[in-house]
Design a protein around this motif. Structure first.
Motif, short mmCIF file in Angstrom:
data_model
loop_
_atom_site.label_atom_id
_atom_site.label_comp_id
_atom_site.label_asym_id
_atom_site.label_seq_id
_atom_site.Cartn_x
_atom_site.Cartn_y
_atom_site.Cartn_z
N UNK A 1 -7.65 -0.56 10.64
CA UNK A 1 -8.11 0.52 9.76
C UNK A 1 -9.56 0.26 9.39
N UNK A 2 -10.46 1.08 9.96
CA UNK A 2 -11.88 0.93 9.64
C UNK A 2 -12.35 1.94 8.61
N UNK B 1 -4.69 -5.79 4.18
CA UNK B 1 -5.33 -7.03 4.62
C UNK B 1 -4.57 -8.27 4.17
N UNK B 2 -3.75 -8.13 3.12
CA UNK B 2 -2.96 -9.27 2.64
C UNK B 2 -1.61 -9.37 3.33
N UNK B 3 -1.29 -8.40 4.18
CA UNK B 3 -0.01 -8.44 4.89
C UNK B 3 1.10 -7.67 4.22
N UNK B 4 0.80 -6.93 3.14
CA UNK B 4 1.82 -6.12 2.49
C UNK B 4 2.02 -4.83 3.30
N UNK B 5 3.28 -4.44 3.50
CA UNK B 5 3.59 -3.29 4.34
C UNK B 5 4.06 -2.11 3.48
N UNK B 6 3.60 -0.94 3.87
CA UNK B 6 4.04 0.28 3.19
C UNK B 6 5.35 0.78 3.80
N UNK B 7 5.91 1.85 3.22
CA UNK B 7 7.03 2.53 3.85
C UNK B 7 6.53 3.28 5.08
N UNK C 1 0.83 -1.21 0.00
CA UNK C 1 0.00 0.00 0.00
C UNK C 1 0.86 1.26 0.00
N UNK C 2 0.21 2.38 -0.33
CA UNK C 2 0.93 3.67 -0.31
C UNK C 2 1.33 4.03 1.11
N UNK C 3 2.39 4.82 1.21
CA UNK C 3 2.81 5.31 2.51
C UNK C 3 1.73 6.26 3.03
N UNK D 1 -5.37 5.30 4.69
CA UNK D 1 -5.27 3.91 5.16
C UNK D 1 -6.29 3.04 4.43
N UNK D 2 -5.90 1.81 4.13
CA UNK D 2 -6.77 0.87 3.44
C UNK D 2 -7.67 0.17 4.45
N UNK D 3 -8.96 0.19 4.18
CA UNK D 3 -9.93 -0.46 5.08
C UNK D 3 -9.62 -1.97 5.13
N UNK D 4 -9.63 -2.51 6.34
CA UNK D 4 -9.33 -3.92 6.53
C UNK D 4 -7.89 -4.19 6.90
N UNK D 5 -7.04 -3.19 6.74
CA UNK D 5 -5.64 -3.35 7.12
C UNK D 5 -5.41 -2.88 8.54
N UNK D 6 -4.17 -2.73 8.89
CA UNK D 6 -3.80 -2.25 10.21
C UNK D 6 -2.72 -1.18 10.07
#
Length: 674
Positions: free
Chosen positions: A398-399, A425-431, A349-351, A378-383
């Protein structure tokens, strides 16, 4: 010589027995010289002349005969003798039987001979008649193991003989049957079978599936799978060889006609577990039976052979995917297909953007009491992961596309570097995104320092802002809600900077009344300015703003001196502050005493008092003492400088918004009266 007697002839057979055959004869003896003899086979009805002292066997018919021999000597004397002779030209074949009625015998077993005529002699040969062993009972004790060619001969009393041959197999050792499955494994399906071997010719076999309680005759060389139950079967095979010897062999056979479908799961469901959204397309395959083979298909493609390590990520692209799997077990059963649908997201995801949600105190200085963060994008469903000074502090779901994070109580005072990173939500981390803030929870050290030009002077060690707030209002501790209060009841003044005096000069538009004075630093920490009077119970600094025509001054909490310039100046106590109030001058002369009064009119008090007209002692001579009903004295304001200012407050009196004049204690304990 006269001869009147002749001896009886003798009769015997050539075999020495009663029976003769065609090759034997009836021998006649004791015939005198010159005598004649004849014989009769029908009781003397007819006579046949005899010759050569014998009667040929051929002269007799088959069966039993009474042979009468008569001799007539030379004198004519006769004598006869009779004997029973059996003419027997046939003999039955002897029979040979084994104990179990087959051609198999155990070593040491005795054979049963049959159809042996009475009186006959019996012999047997194992070499085709080359040598004979006379024995009426035949045993196999010395016979060789394997096939033996037996010849049995009987010779009846008449000399007739008959032979019988038989091939008998001697079994010297007992072997067990062999039992295996048609698959070569201990598991079979409906088309498999249990194979039975080592069944010799002449042997029979049967099997039991209930520990030998019942037996089923076997046929051929196998037991059909249909005879077995699903699951584990204990199969016992019993062989009975031709000699009657039993032997058994057992085997555990699993009948398995069903192969369960394998299981398919994501090897690593990154992000939130269970949502089947991942950045790792590796799959785990479970439920594979021992020795089974399995295969899989990706997105409807051909079937591929599976291995022990599951299914490696073949390079899935982002998006939805489908994988199917099936297995064939060790006995050939094919399972149903298992299907797994999942989504791949390998894009980071984007920073995120990071801001202070509320910059308490002075906006924009990033000095706050507690950091409340506003994370954008922030992307909904992520953290969102939060770090403080390089150490991970926690995570927040992230709601929405904007996530608020309250760090209250989590940050120690001082300069802090706060970072945020979002993980989808897939576990990909931003900067990471960072912001530097200063946490300050310490209220400023501020004090009233006197007049500054035409206003009050306040100093603070941190700068910030100074507030006048009507004491009937109840702002939050940090004045955070000050903007929501009545605008005519408070006023903000910008600080002149740390350690500098801030002048509270512009009071236009403020309502009349008593005001508290606060200093607030850049982080929003507020300090209420205290009275400069010393002593136990000293209260806060008060600023009283009066109207232009009449000043009504209140004394909260029972203490202090307030004076007004013009109009009806009154000294007011709270309810319950009763007793005797005594005013004295510097010489302790009682000016006036009032008992049980809540309001003291300063005009009335001072009407008989003339203050000094000039000089440093002007108005520097007024005491106010309260004597309660128990006789205890309390000095509210002591202006002689002896330091006893119990229950005192310093109240700064503004004599009207238009004039903006202040009456104050220039120095602690000193009253200025205008």
């Amino acid at each position: 010589m006269k001869d009147t007697e002749v001896a009886a002839p003798t009769i015997r057979t050539s075999t020495g027995r009663r029976a003769i055959n065609d090759g034997a004869s009836v021998t006649v003896g004791n015939i005198e010289a010159g005598a004649n003899w004849d014989y009769s086979l029908d009781g003397g009805a007819t006579w046949t002349p005899g010759s050569a002292l014998s009667i040929a066997g051929s002269a007799l018919s088959e069966g039993t005969h009474r042979v009468t021999v008569r001799q007539t000597d030379a004198s004519g004397n006769q004598a006869s003798a009779t004997a029973e002779v059996v003419k027997d030209t046939q003999v039955g074949l002897p029979t040979v039987a084994t104990r179990n009625g087959t051609g198999f015998v155990n070593r040491g077993e005795y054979l049963t001979l049959g159809n042996i005529e009475e009186g006959a002699s019996v012999a047997f040969s194992l070499n085709g008649g080359t040598t004979w062993i006379e024995r009426s009972v035949i045993g196999t004790h010395t016979w060789a193991e394997g096939t033996n060619h037996l010849t049995v001969r009987q010779i009846d009393p008449a000399g007739n003989q008959a032979t019988t041959t038989a091939e008998l197999e001697v079994i010297a050792s007992i072997s067990s049957p062999s039992v295996r499955t048609s698959t070569g494994k201990r598991v079979i399906n409906e088309s498999g079978s249990v194979m039975v071997g080592n069944i010799q010719t002449g042997a029979r076999w049967d099997y039991s599936l209930d520990d030998g309680r019942s037996w089923t005759p076997g046929s051929g060389s196998s037991i059909a799978s249909s005879a077995l139950s699903e699951g584990l079967n204990q199969v016992i095979v019993r062989k009975t060889d031709g000699a009657g010897n039993p032997s058994t062999m057992s085997i555990g056979v699993v009948k398995d006609t069903v192969a369960l479908a394998p299981t398919l799961t994501l090897a690593s469901d990154t992000g939130e577990g269970g949502d089947r959204l991942t950045n790792d397309g590796s799959l785990s395959v479970g439920g594979i039976e021992p020795l089974a083979t399995w295969e899989y298909s990706i997105d409807g493609g051909g079937w591929l052979v599976g291995g022990p390590a599951g299914i490696a990520d073949p390079g899935f692209t982002d998006g939805a995917h489908n994988v199917r799997a099936r297995q064939t077990d060790a006995v050939g059963n094919s399972s149903q297909e298992t299907e797994l649908n999942f989504s791949i997201d390998k894009s980071a995801p984007d920073r995120p953007g990071l801001f202070l949600n509320a910059d308490s105190g002075v906006v924009g200085d990033r000095i706050v009491r507690s950091a409340s963060l506003r994370v954008l994008g922030t992307e909904i469903g992520g953290t969102t992961h939060v770090s403080v000074d390089g150490a991970l502090q926690g995570t927040t779901p992230n709601d929405a596309d904007t996530t608020l994070i309250d760090m209250d109580g989590q940050l120690s005072e001082g300069a802090r570097s706060i970072g945020v990173q979002q993980v989808d939500a897939a576990g990909n981390a931003s900067d990471w995104t960072f912001i530097n803030v200063t946490i300050d929870r310490t209220a400023p050290d501020a004090a009233f320092t006197g007049l500054s030009g035409s206003g009050l002077a306040i100093t603070s060690d941190e700068g910030g802002e100074v507030f006048l707030v009507r004491d009937t209002l109840s702002p939050a501790d940090d004045l955070a809600d000050i903007d929501t209060l009545d605008a005519s009841s408070w006023r903000r003044f910008a600080s002149a900077g740390p350690g500098n005096e801030t002048s509270l000069a512009d009071l236009s538009g403020l309502r009349a009344g008593t005001y508290d004075v606060y200093a607030r630093d850049g982080a929003g920490n507020a300090t209420q300015i205290a009275s400069p009077l010393s002593g136990t119970g000293t209260g806060p600094l008060k600023a009283a703003i009066g109207s232009a025509g009449s000043d009504v001054i209140s004394l909260p909490d029972g203490g202090g001196v307030m004076v007004g310039n013009g109009g009806a100046d009154r000294f007011v106590f709270e309810a319950g502050q009763t007793g005797t109030f005594v005013f004295t001058d510097i010489d302790d002369e009682i000016i006036r005493g009032e008992a049980d009064m809540d309001i003291i009119d300063l005009t009335a008090v001072l009407k008989n008092y003339t203050a000094p007209s000039s000089g440093d002692d002007a108005a520097n001579d007024l005491f106010l003492t309260r004597v309660d009903e128990a006789g205890k004295s309390t000095i509210f304001v002591d202006v002689d400088g002896n330091g006893d200012f119990q229950n005192a407050e310093l109240v700064l009196v503004l004599t009207g918004p238009a004039a903006q004049q202040f009456v104050q204690l220039a120095t602690p304990g000193e009253v200025l009266m205008g």
